[in-house]
Scaffold this motif. Structure first.
Motif, PDB file in Angstrom:
ATOM      1  N   PHE A  97       0.809  -1.217   0.000  1.00  6.35           N
ATOM      2  CA  PHE A  97       0.000   0.000   0.000  1.00  6.35           C
ATOM      3  C   PHE A  97       0.840   1.264   0.000  1.00  6.35           C
ATOM      4  N   TRP A  98       2.001   1.223   0.666  1.00  8.83           N
ATOM      5  CA  TRP A  98       2.841   2.425   0.685  1.00  8.83           C
ATOM      6  C   TRP A  98       3.361   2.778  -0.697  1.00  8.83           C
ATOM      7  N   ALA A  99       3.555   1.778  -1.562  1.00  3.70           N
ATOM      8  CA  ALA A  99       3.962   2.082  -2.933  1.00  3.70           C
ATOM      9  C   ALA A  99       2.887   2.926  -3.626  1.00  3.70           C
ATOM     10  N   LEU A 100       1.621   2.550  -3.412  1.00  2.62           N
ATOM     11  CA  LEU A 100       0.519   3.338  -3.971  1.00  2.62           C
ATOM     12  C   LEU A 100       0.465   4.721  -3.316  1.00  2.62           C
ATOM     13  N   ALA A 101       0.670   4.765  -2.003  1.00  2.00           N
ATOM     14  CA  ALA A 101       0.611   6.040  -1.286  1.00  2.00           C
ATOM     15  C   ALA A 101       1.698   7.004  -1.758  1.00  2.00           C
ATOM     16  N   ILE A 102       2.864   6.479  -2.103  1.00  2.85           N
ATOM     17  CA  ILE A 102       3.930   7.325  -2.647  1.00  2.85           C
ATOM     18  C   ILE A 102       3.480   7.954  -3.964  1.00  2.85           C
ATOM     19  N   PHE A 103       2.885   7.122  -4.810  1.00  2.00           N
ATOM     20  CA  PHE A 103       2.434   7.619  -6.115  1.00  2.00           C
ATOM     21  C   PHE A 103       1.305   8.641  -5.958  1.00  2.00           C
ATOM     22  N   ARG A 104       0.446   8.429  -4.934  1.00  2.81           N
ATOM     23  CA  ARG A 104      -0.718   9.290  -4.730  1.00  2.81           C
ATOM     24  C   ARG A 104      -0.526  10.249  -3.557  1.00  2.81           C
ATOM     25  N   VAL A 105       0.701  10.589  -3.232  1.00  2.00           N
ATOM     26  CA  VAL A 105       0.967  11.392  -2.044  1.00  2.00           C
ATOM     27  C   VAL A 105       0.256  12.743  -2.091  1.00  2.00           C
ATOM     28  N   GLU A 106       0.167  13.362  -3.252  1.00  2.00           N
ATOM     29  CA  GLU A 106      -0.501  14.664  -3.355  1.00  2.00           C
ATOM     30  C   GLU A 106      -1.999  14.516  -3.092  1.00  2.00           C
ATOM     31  N   ASP A 107      -2.578  13.414  -3.578  1.00  2.00           N
ATOM     32  CA  ASP A 107      -3.986  13.141  -3.316  1.00  2.00           C
ATOM     33  C   ASP A 107      -4.251  13.030  -1.820  1.00  2.00           C
ATOM     34  N   TYR A 108      -3.451  12.221  -1.144  1.00  2.00           N
ATOM     35  CA  TYR A 108      -3.657  12.017   0.285  1.00  2.00           C
ATOM     36  C   TYR A 108      -3.394  13.293   1.072  1.00  2.00           C
ATOM     37  N   SER A 109      -2.433  14.083   0.630  1.00  2.00           N
ATOM     38  CA  SER A 109      -2.149  15.348   1.297  1.00  2.00           C
ATOM     39  C   SER A 109      -3.327  16.307   1.152  1.00  2.00           C
ATOM     40  N   ARG A 110      -3.892  16.366  -0.050  1.00  2.00           N
ATOM     41  CA  ARG A 110      -5.035  17.243  -0.295  1.00  2.00           C
ATOM     42  C   ARG A 110      -6.247  16.823   0.532  1.00  2.00           C
ATOM     43  N   ALA A 111      -6.417  15.514   0.711  1.00  2.00           N
ATOM     44  CA  ALA A 111      -7.541  14.996   1.487  1.00  2.00           C
ATOM     45  C   ALA A 111      -7.255  14.970   2.985  1.00  2.00           C
ATOM     46  N   GLN A 112      -6.037  15.362   3.369  1.00  2.00           N
ATOM     47  CA  GLN A 112      -5.618  15.412   4.770  1.00  2.00           C
ATOM     48  C   GLN A 112      -5.696  14.034   5.440  1.00  2.00           C
ATOM     49  N   VAL A 113      -5.252  13.026   4.698  1.00  2.00           N
ATOM     50  CA  VAL A 113      -5.163  11.671   5.244  1.00  2.00           C
ATOM     51  C   VAL A 113      -3.695  11.430   5.615  1.00  2.00           C
ATOM     52  N   PRO A 114      -3.387  11.118   6.870  1.00  6.11           N
ATOM     53  CA  PRO A 114      -1.992  11.034   7.318  1.00  6.11           C
ATOM     54  C   PRO A 114      -1.280   9.742   6.918  1.00  6.11           C
ATOM     55  N   MET A 115      -1.239   9.474   5.631  1.00  7.55           N
ATOM     56  CA  MET A 115      -0.456   8.331   5.171  1.00  7.55           C
ATOM     57  C   MET A 115       1.032   8.626   5.377  1.00  7.55           C
ATOM     58  N   LEU A 116       1.833   7.592   5.478  1.00 12.65           N
ATOM     59  CA  LEU A 116       3.239   7.741   5.834  1.00 12.65           C
ATOM     60  C   LEU A 116       3.994   8.732   4.950  1.00 12.65           C
ATOM     61  N   PRO A 117       3.852   8.698   3.617  1.00 16.76           N
ATOM     62  CA  PRO A 117       4.590   9.669   2.804  1.00 16.76           C
ATOM     63  C   PRO A 117       4.120  11.111   3.009  1.00 16.76           C
ATOM     64  N   VAL A 118       2.897  11.289   3.507  1.00 14.34           N
ATOM     65  CA  VAL A 118       2.401  12.635   3.792  1.00 14.34           C
ATOM     66  C   VAL A 118       3.013  13.158   5.089  1.00 14.34           C
ATOM     67  N   THR A 119       3.053  12.313   6.116  1.00 14.25           N
ATOM     68  CA  THR A 119       3.509  12.757   7.437  1.00 14.25           C
ATOM     69  C   THR A 119       5.030  12.727   7.595  1.00 14.25           C
ATOM     70  N   HIS A 120       5.699  11.790   6.919  1.00 16.31           N
ATOM     71  CA  HIS A 120       7.136  11.616   7.124  1.00 16.31           C
ATOM     72  C   HIS A 120       7.966  11.786   5.848  1.00 16.31           C
ATOM     73  N   GLY A 121       7.302  11.984   4.732  1.00 16.14           N
ATOM     74  CA  GLY A 121       8.025  12.197   3.490  1.00 16.14           C
ATOM     75  C   GLY A 121       8.183  10.931   2.662  1.00 16.14           C
ATOM     76  N   VAL A 122       8.391  11.138   1.377  1.00 22.70           N
ATOM     77  CA  VAL A 122       8.487  10.022   0.438  1.00 22.70           C
ATOM     78  C   VAL A 122       9.756   9.206   0.670  1.00 22.70           C
ATOM     79  N   THR A 123      10.881   9.873   0.917  1.00 21.47           N
ATOM     80  CA  THR A 123      12.137   9.143   1.124  1.00 21.47           C
ATOM     81  C   THR A 123      12.043   8.211   2.331  1.00 21.47           C
ATOM     82  N   TYR A 124      11.499   8.704   3.416  1.00 24.39           N
ATOM     83  CA  TYR A 124      11.306   7.902   4.624  1.00 24.39           C
ATOM     84  C   TYR A 124      10.441   6.682   4.308  1.00 24.39           C
ATOM     85  N   THR A 125       9.401   6.880   3.523  1.00 24.70           N
ATOM     86  CA  THR A 125       8.486   5.789   3.176  1.00 24.70           C
ATOM     87  C   THR A 125       9.168   4.757   2.292  1.00 24.70           C
TER      88      THR A 125
END
Length: 302
Positions: free
Chosen positions: A179-207
């Motif tokens: 799922f994190w692979a998808l979250a990396i690709f969709r990080v802007e989507d999750y950020s816009r929706a304010q969903v605290p997925m790992l790449p949103v809260t800690h960055g893509v490199t960390y993820t």
């Protein structure tokens, strides 16, 4: 298929549910030395499918605000207004009630209880709470998505066995890098929706590093069926080959060649899980290994 029927079908997330039911079916076959009992298998398949579909519909209902903000989900029936919240709620309740009725009447109460727990775990605990509360949402919430092979096993045996829990563990560890692979690709989507997925809260490199860490752990966990005597060399070879492929993708993800690469990792992870369980199934029938049942061990004839 009519447009309204297509909308209701989309509520069930058919591609996701197909993978869920596939692993449940494999769990049924791995639980017994020969063919699983027909009535429990068919009824278990239908009951687990209906429960997964009900959970998916509830997910649509709870996530409708988020879905409207994300490009990946903006076409969903509630996001577009094709269906109303009341219609979706009634649909989910009917599916869930049918699932429990079938599992209790035609399978066994333990399967019904565990299936209901996984339904609530995904639809309510993960979707309504964890998804919005912590960046470890998919790690903790992954327990619900890892249940299907355990449910399939219990459907045909009536009890929980350590091997069934091992199947659960494999999917549990597989879920975060998937799922994190998808979250990396969709990080802007999750950020816009304010969903605290790992790449949103800690960055893509960390993820990316977390994807690699969990992939290494996954490769180790997938060796356990061989080490515990659940499967043989055929499965081991397949698991190591598939694991090498996943490791390649996870390492390459640290410095991806293009922006689409995370989706290639995501797509490979789906193929990986299906192939891994297929290797388990083939090994089960071609390699004479001892199989556990309640009260002791049964050995498959050579």
């Amino acid at each position: 298929m009519s447009s309204i029927a297509q909308q209701y079908l989309e509520l069930t997330k058919p591609r996701v549910v197909a993978l869920i039911v596939f692993t449940a079916i494999i769990g049924m076959f791995l639980a017994v030395p020969g063919w699983p009992p027909l009535r429990q298998s068919v009824a278990g398949f239908i009951g687990i499918w209906l429960a997964a579909a009900s959970a998916a519909a509830i997910n649509h209902l709870i996530d409708q605000r988020i879905d409207r903000l994300m490009a990946r989900t903006s076409h969903r029936p509630l996001a577009t207004g094709s269906l109303t919240p009341v219609q979706v709620l009634v649909f989910a309740i009917v599916l869930g009630a049918l699932s429990m009725t079938i599992l209790i009447a035609l399978v066994n109460p333990l399967t019904a209880v565990l299936t209901f727990a996984s339904l609530i775990g995904y639809a309510i605990v993960y979707t309504a709470f964890l998804k919005r509360a912590t960046s470890q949402n998919i790690v903790i919430g992954g327990a619900a998505g890892a249940a299907p092979p355990l449910l399939g096993w219990v459907a045909v045996t009536g009890h929980v066995h350590p091997y069934a829990l091992l199947l659960f563990l494999i999917i549990f560890v597989w879920t975060p890098p998937h799922f994190w692979a998808l979250a990396i690709f969709r990080v802007e989507d999750y950020s816009r929706a304010q969903v605290p997925m790992l790449p949103v809260t800690h960055g893509v490199t960390y993820t990316r590093w977390h994807v690699l860490a969990y992939t290494i752990l996954l490769v180790i966990v997938t060796i356990l069926p061989y080490l515990t005597g659940m499967s043989g060399l055929f499965y081991l070879g397949g698991a190591l080959m598939l694991g090498a492929g996943f490791l390649y993708y996870a390492i390459r993800l640290l410095d991806p060649p293009d922006e689409l690469f995370p989706m290639r990792v995501f797509n490979y992870s789906i193929i990986y899980l299906m192939a891994l369980f297929a290797f388990l199934l083939i090994d089960h029938y071609v390699m004479p290994m001892p199989l556990p049942v309640a009260g002791g061990m049964i050995f498959r004839p050579e």
